[in-house]
Design a protein around this motif. Structure first.
Motif, PDB file in Angstrom:
ATOM      1  N   ALA A  94       0.827  -1.214   0.000  1.00  0.00           N
ATOM      2  CA  ALA A  94       0.000   0.000   0.000  1.00  0.00           C
ATOM      3  C   ALA A  94       0.855   1.255   0.000  1.00  0.00           C
ATOM      4  CB  ALA A  94      -0.942  -0.003   1.198  1.00  0.00           C
ATOM      5  N   SER A  95       2.054   1.163   0.551  1.00  0.00           N
ATOM      6  CA  SER A  95       2.948   2.336   0.567  1.00  0.00           C
ATOM      7  C   SER A  95       3.362   2.740  -0.843  1.00  0.00           C
ATOM      8  CB  SER A  95       4.183   2.066   1.435  1.00  0.00           C
ATOM      9  OG  SER A  95       5.065   1.154   0.786  1.00  0.00           O
ATOM     10  N   LYS A  96       3.145   1.847  -1.805  1.00  0.00           N
ATOM     11  CA  LYS A  96       3.431   2.139  -3.224  1.00  0.00           C
ATOM     12  C   LYS A  96       2.158   2.556  -3.955  1.00  0.00           C
ATOM     13  CE  LYS A  96       7.616   0.245  -2.845  1.00  0.00           C
ATOM     14  NZ  LYS A  96       8.393   0.955  -1.882  1.00  0.00           N
ATOM     15  N   ASP A  97       1.099   2.855  -3.188  1.00  0.00           N
ATOM     16  CA  ASP A  97      -0.204   3.251  -3.729  1.00  0.00           C
ATOM     17  C   ASP A  97      -0.825   2.189  -4.624  1.00  0.00           C
ATOM     18  OD1 ASP A  97      -0.589   5.635  -2.379  1.00  0.00           O
ATOM     19  OD2 ASP A  97       0.524   6.800  -3.869  1.00  0.00           O
ATOM     20  N   ASP A  98      -0.605   0.920  -4.290  1.00  0.00           N
ATOM     21  CA  ASP A  98      -1.265  -0.170  -5.005  1.00  0.00           C
ATOM     22  C   ASP A  98      -2.729  -0.198  -4.570  1.00  0.00           C
ATOM     23  OD1 ASP A  98      -0.756  -2.972  -6.509  1.00  0.00           O
ATOM     24  OD2 ASP A  98      -2.211  -3.220  -4.887  1.00  0.00           O
ATOM     25  N   PRO A  99      -3.669  -0.048  -5.511  1.00  0.00           N
ATOM     26  CA  PRO A  99      -5.088   0.029  -5.139  1.00  0.00           C
ATOM     27  C   PRO A  99      -5.599  -1.217  -4.404  1.00  0.00           C
ATOM     28  CG  PRO A  99      -4.789   0.590  -7.462  1.00  0.00           C
ATOM     29  CD  PRO A  99      -3.473   0.128  -6.942  1.00  0.00           C
ATOM     30  N   THR A 100      -5.196  -2.393  -4.863  1.00  0.00           N
ATOM     31  CA  THR A 100      -5.640  -3.626  -4.202  1.00  0.00           C
ATOM     32  C   THR A 100      -5.099  -3.687  -2.779  1.00  0.00           C
ATOM     33  OG1 THR A 100      -5.757  -4.802  -6.307  1.00  0.00           O
ATOM     34  CG2 THR A 100      -5.601  -6.151  -4.318  1.00  0.00           C
TER      35      THR A 100
END
Length: 146
Positions: free
Chosen positions: A84-90
Motif C-alpha cells: 500500500a505504501s506504493k499506492d497499489d489500489p488492491t
C-alpha cells in the motif's frame, strides 16, 4: 515457506536468467490452481522480493489464511502495508479490510474509511463498494445514510 523449496525455485530460475515477475506469478498461479500452495507461496515470495506489489498482496492473503504458509495475520498485514505504501489500489483496499475487521492490527474504522477512499479514487471497485457499505451502515463515519 521451507528453505529447500525456496532454494529449488531460486536455483531453477537463476539458471534461466532472472525471470520476470510475470513469469513467476504465472508459475505461482499454476501451483495455486493445482493446490500446491507451498510452492505457490514460495513463488509469491520470490516475486515479492523483486518488489511486486501483486505478489506481496497474494503472499499477505496466504499468510492471513494459512494457505501454503503458517497462518500469521500480522505478517499479512505488514505485507499489505508495504504494498500500500506504493499506492497499489488492491493493497490499499485489503489494508482497509484489515483495519475494518482488526485482522493483524487493532481495529480502526476511520483508518479503514481513509484507505477505502484512497483505493476507490485509484479505481479499486471493491474498495468503492466497501466504502459505500460503511456509509450506508454508519461504520467509521458520523452517521448512517438514511
Amino acid at each position: 515457506i521451507s528453505r529447500s523449496i525456496l532454494d529449488k525455485i531460486r536455483t531453477a530460475t537463476i539458471s534461466r536468467k532472472q525471470p520476470s515477475v510475470d513469469w513467476i506469478l504465472q508459475k505461482a498461479s499454476v501451483c495455486h490452481r493445482n493446490s500446491s500452495h507451498k510452492k505457490a507461496a514460495a513463488y509469491y515470495k520470490l516475486a515479492a522480493d523483486q518488489g511486486s506489489t501483486t505478489a506481496k498482496c497474494l503472499l499477505a492473503e496466504a499468510h492471513q489464511s494459512g494457505l501454503g504458509v503458517p497462518k500469521d495475520e500480522k505478517r499479512g498485514f505488514l505485507l499489505y502495508k508495504n504494498a500500500a505504501s506504493k499506492d497499489d489500489p488492491t493493497a490499499l483496499a485489503c489494508l482497509g479490510d484489515c483495519f475494518l475487521s482488526g485482522i493483524g492490527v487493532d481495529q480502526d474504522q476511520h483508518k479503514a474509511i481513509d484507505l477505502f477512499r484512497r483505493a476507490a479514487a485509484l479505481g479499486e471497485g471493491n474498495a468503492a463498494y466497501n466504502l459505500g457499505l460503511c456509509y450506508l451502515k454508519g461504520i467509521g463515519v458520523r452517521e448512517a445514510n438514511s
